[in-house]
Design a protein around this motif. Structure first.
Motif, mmCIF file in Angstrom:
data_model
loop_
_atom_site.group_PDB
_atom_site.id
_atom_site.type_symbol
_atom_site.label_atom_id
_atom_site.label_comp_id
_atom_site.label_asym_id
_atom_site.label_seq_id
_atom_site.Cartn_x
_atom_site.Cartn_y
_atom_site.Cartn_z
ATOM 1 N N LYS A 26 58.532 -12.277 75.790
ATOM 2 C CA LYS A 26 59.209 -11.382 75.073
ATOM 3 C C LYS A 26 59.706 -11.869 73.581
ATOM 4 O O LYS A 26 59.267 -11.108 72.772
ATOM 5 C CB LYS A 26 60.496 -11.196 75.987
ATOM 6 C CG LYS A 26 60.320 -10.320 76.971
ATOM 7 C CD LYS A 26 61.789 -9.988 77.669
ATOM 8 C CE LYS A 26 61.815 -8.990 78.698
ATOM 9 N NZ LYS A 26 63.012 -9.147 79.590
ATOM 10 N N VAL B 263 47.661 -3.612 77.969
ATOM 11 C CA VAL B 263 48.176 -4.511 79.115
ATOM 12 C C VAL B 263 47.148 -4.520 80.263
ATOM 13 O O VAL B 263 46.822 -3.542 80.726
ATOM 14 C CB VAL B 263 49.639 -4.555 79.405
ATOM 15 C CG1 VAL B 263 49.830 -5.867 80.393
ATOM 16 C CG2 VAL B 263 50.526 -4.711 78.241
ATOM 17 N N LEU C 119 61.025 -8.453 84.956
ATOM 18 C CA LEU C 119 60.377 -7.530 84.010
ATOM 19 C C LEU C 119 61.060 -6.291 83.801
ATOM 20 O O LEU C 119 61.802 -5.885 84.828
ATOM 21 C CB LEU C 119 58.992 -6.910 84.417
ATOM 22 C CG LEU C 119 57.883 -8.298 84.008
ATOM 23 C CD1 LEU C 119 56.339 -7.898 84.477
ATOM 24 C CD2 LEU C 119 57.722 -8.927 82.732
ATOM 25 N N LYS D 170 55.291 -1.518 85.764
ATOM 26 C CA LYS D 170 56.335 -1.921 84.802
ATOM 27 C C LYS D 170 55.924 -2.183 83.282
ATOM 28 O O LYS D 170 56.558 -1.793 82.407
ATOM 29 C CB LYS D 170 57.092 -3.259 85.361
ATOM 30 C CG LYS D 170 58.128 -2.816 86.389
ATOM 31 C CD LYS D 170 59.103 -3.946 86.539
ATOM 32 C CE LYS D 170 60.219 -3.212 87.694
ATOM 33 N NZ LYS D 170 61.096 -4.507 88.002
ATOM 34 N N LEU D 171 54.512 -2.623 83.217
ATOM 35 C CA LEU D 171 53.973 -3.014 81.866
ATOM 36 C C LEU D 171 52.978 -2.009 81.330
ATOM 37 O O LEU D 171 52.655 -2.146 80.300
ATOM 38 C CB LEU D 171 53.248 -4.340 82.142
ATOM 39 C CG LEU D 171 54.235 -5.502 82.306
ATOM 40 C CD1 LEU D 171 53.083 -6.715 82.465
ATOM 41 C CD2 LEU D 171 55.125 -5.741 81.402
ATOM 42 N N GLU E 41 57.791 -9.680 88.832
ATOM 43 C CA GLU E 41 58.047 -7.979 89.044
ATOM 44 C C GLU E 41 59.666 -7.889 88.740
ATOM 45 O O GLU E 41 59.923 -6.837 88.268
ATOM 46 C CB GLU E 41 57.513 -7.514 90.404
ATOM 47 C CG GLU E 41 57.747 -6.032 90.310
ATOM 48 C CD GLU E 41 57.212 -5.349 91.655
ATOM 49 O OE1 GLU E 41 56.352 -6.075 92.524
ATOM 50 O OE2 GLU E 41 57.632 -4.211 92.114
ATOM 51 N N ILE F 7 55.716 -8.226 75.257
ATOM 52 C CA ILE F 7 56.387 -7.103 76.268
ATOM 53 C C ILE F 7 57.812 -7.046 75.727
ATOM 54 O O ILE F 7 58.375 -7.841 74.835
ATOM 55 C CB ILE F 7 56.548 -7.805 77.658
ATOM 56 C CG1 ILE F 7 57.062 -9.011 77.656
ATOM 57 C CG2 ILE F 7 54.934 -7.797 78.153
ATOM 58 C CD1 ILE F 7 57.256 -9.564 79.236
ATOM 59 N N ALA G 174 50.054 -1.345 82.691
ATOM 60 C CA ALA G 174 48.971 -2.161 82.662
ATOM 61 C C ALA G 174 47.748 -1.511 83.513
ATOM 62 O O ALA G 174 48.168 -0.910 84.494
ATOM 63 C CB ALA G 174 49.228 -3.550 83.236
#
Lengths: 250, 308
Positions: free
Chosen positions: A243, B195, B308, B218-219, B305, A249, B221
């Protein structure tokens, strides 16, 4: 049906390569050489077609220096019936190889030609497609399944995003992908027998083709080294770095 | 100079790779035309006309070009190639299938998977699975080239190129399309994702790949895999990242339970930031990772997980 299978002598896939200090090429002196892994799959597929009674004769072909006969002997030990060596010390790239193969296809009229999809040295992925163009035959590249059915062959191809199946009229050109089969190892008695199988030597001049390359190799360099970074101690630290340091991210 | 770019498209949409190939064409210099071949491709042609740097879009809209089978598509490109100094396509399975056939029909060499343009006839390309970079110079009048998308930043959209039809219809009695089985996924395409999170043999089995799902959600990806995981039967082949699979270069690449074989590194080492999670601290993947976490992935993944 006669099946042609093309093989190439390349650096063994386990060997870490070195670039020559003068950057003229990769250094192949006293390096272990072997049959290109995709070509091993091609030989295996031909042998399986013979075991199924589809192929009646397997002819292994290579284009390259005298030492490439080792790879032809390997193909013979694995089940090829005879071999043809187009001998040359020139740096042969795909178009030259395809021209020599096309002449042999014209002379011998195989029903199917199986090649590896690419050689692990130049990574070109061209020869099969070029051979198909020069012979005017259809092509089934990157095959993960090959089913000969009478006058036709169905080829399942590994394409971006999944699999595609095409049907080709025979004769046809097929190039192999990794999951087509798992090649067997040659057994010692077969290696001994292979020494007595016929191996014809020809030159590009005998075939009336020029195999030299029209792509000049200007220089070869090692790739830019990526520097290893840091070890993080925990998932929390990892998330924090991503981050706040790398900012990849949010 | 004038350059013809074969458009890549899937499911009725222009594929992102095309904008990268146009970028490579801009570096070569000269007029850039894009060829859209296929069946019912009008919308794709309009999308191609918006790419910056494109002078003209040529459209061969005919059932003969459905699924871009090699035989008719190569015949079409060979027919049109006389107007151009360069023919380019993405180094996708379509480009790799078609372009060598075009080159041989025109009796010229083909140059595969370029990653840089040095001059209109000189290019850089990886050889030996990316363990060496060759600079090659074409001596042919016509250059036929496949382009590795990750080597070139995509051009923007803001153009409005003219669109014109191509009448040539190739005969093809030799090959027939039978079927396609494409993996269905709501996630971004591996090659285009910002990602990528990939699992290796350390995942243990295919079921455990579900541990990557929540993180990928979440990303935003795409999920990939090493060849070892594919060969072990954990996941299908189209997830494979590596020299013999997809070449990716996302902003963030997370390698989980992947040792870092040369063949895998060749497929992802151009990623901007690489994270490795592996319980073996000697794993070669740590030599290329910006951030390495030595941990048991079965503990680290649920924790990641959650954080994030």
């Amino acid at each position: 049906m006669k099946v042609f299978v093309a093989v190439k002598r390349v650096i063994d896939y386990n060997v870490k390569i070195r670039v020559k200090p003068d950057h003229s090429d990769v250094d192949l002196t006293s390096v272990k050489m072997a049959m290109n892994p995709f070509c091993e799959i091609a030989v295996e597929e031909a042998v399986r077609l013979k075991e199924k009674g589809v192929a009646t004769e397997i002819v292994a072909v290579t284009i390259g220096p005298k030492a490439a006969q080792e790879q032809l002997r390997t193909a013979l030990a694995l089940g090829a019936d005879r071999a043809i060596h187009v001998e040359t010390d020139e740096r042969v790239e795909s178009l030259g190889a395809a021209k020599a193969l096309a002449k042999l296809v014209e002379e011998e009229q195989p029903g199917l030609v199986i090649l590896g999809k690419q050689a692990i040295d130049t990574d070109n992925n061209q020869t099969g497609q070029m051979l198909a163009a020069l012979t005017g035959l259809p092509q089934g590249t990157f095959a993960s399944a090959v089913d000969v059915d009478g006058e036709k062959v169905q080829v399942t191809r590994e394409v971006d995003g999944g699999l595609q199946t095409v049907e080709l009229t025979l004769p046809a050109i097929v190039t192999t992908d990794l999951r087509l089969n798992e090649p067997r190892y040659a057994k010692l008695p077969d290696i001994m027998k292979a020494k007595k199988k016929p191996l014809d030597v020809k030159t590009p001049a005998d075939l009336g083709v020029s195999v030299g390359s029209r792509v000049k190799l200007v220089k070869v360099e090692p790739p830019a080294e990526r520097q290893g970074g840091v070890k993080v101690g925990s998932v929390d630290e990892l998330v924090d770095k991503l981050k706040n340091e790398a900012k990849v991210i949010s | 100079m004038s350059i013809l770019v074969l458009a890549e498209h899937h499911d009725g949409a222009l594929a992102g790779a095309t904008a990268h190939v146009v970028a490579a064409a801009q570096q070569i210099g000269g007029d850039i035309d894009v060829l859209v071949a296929g069946e019912n491709v009008a919308a794709i042609a309009e999308a191609a006309a918006k790419l910056d740097g494109v002078s003209k879009v040529r459209v061969a809209d005919n059932a003969a070009y459905a699924h871009l089978l090699a035989e008719p598509t190569a015949a079409l490109l060979a027919e049109l190639a006389g107007d151009y100094s360069h023919v380019l396509a993405a180094a996708s399975t379509t480009g790799k299938n078609v372009l060598p056939r075009v080159a041989a029909l025109k009796d010229v060499a083909q140059i595969s998977e370029i990653i840089a343009v040095e001059s209109p006839d000189t290019f850089k390309r990886p050889i030996y699975a990316g363990n060496a970079i060759a600079t090659v110079q074409s001596e042919d009048a016509l250059k036929v080239i496949t382009v590795r998308s990750t080597g070139f930043d995509a051009v923007a959209e803001g153009g409005s190129a003219a669109i014109e039809a191509v009448d040539f219809v190739a005969d093809n009695a030799q090959s027939t399309f039978l079927k396609e089985e494409l993996a269905q996924s709501d996630r971004p395409e591996l090659g285009a994702a910002k990602v990528v999170i990939s699992g290796g043999r350390g995942m243990g089995n295919g079921e455990n790949f579900k541990l990557l799902d929540g993180i990928a959600d979440k990303l935003g990806a795409a999920i990939g895999a090493s060849r070892a995981a594919v060969d072990a039967g954990f996941v299908p082949n189209d997830m494979q990242v590596g020299q013999t699979g997809k070449i990716v270069a996302p902003e963030l690449y997370i390698a989980v339970g992947i040792s870092g074989a040369i063949q895998h590194l060749a497929g992802m080492k151009d990623s901007k930031v690489i994270v490795a999670i592996n319980k073996d601290e000697e794993a070669p993947i740590f030599q290329v990772a910006d951030y390495g976490l030595v941990a048991d992935l079965f503990q680290a993944l649920p924790e990641l997980e959650q954080r994030l």
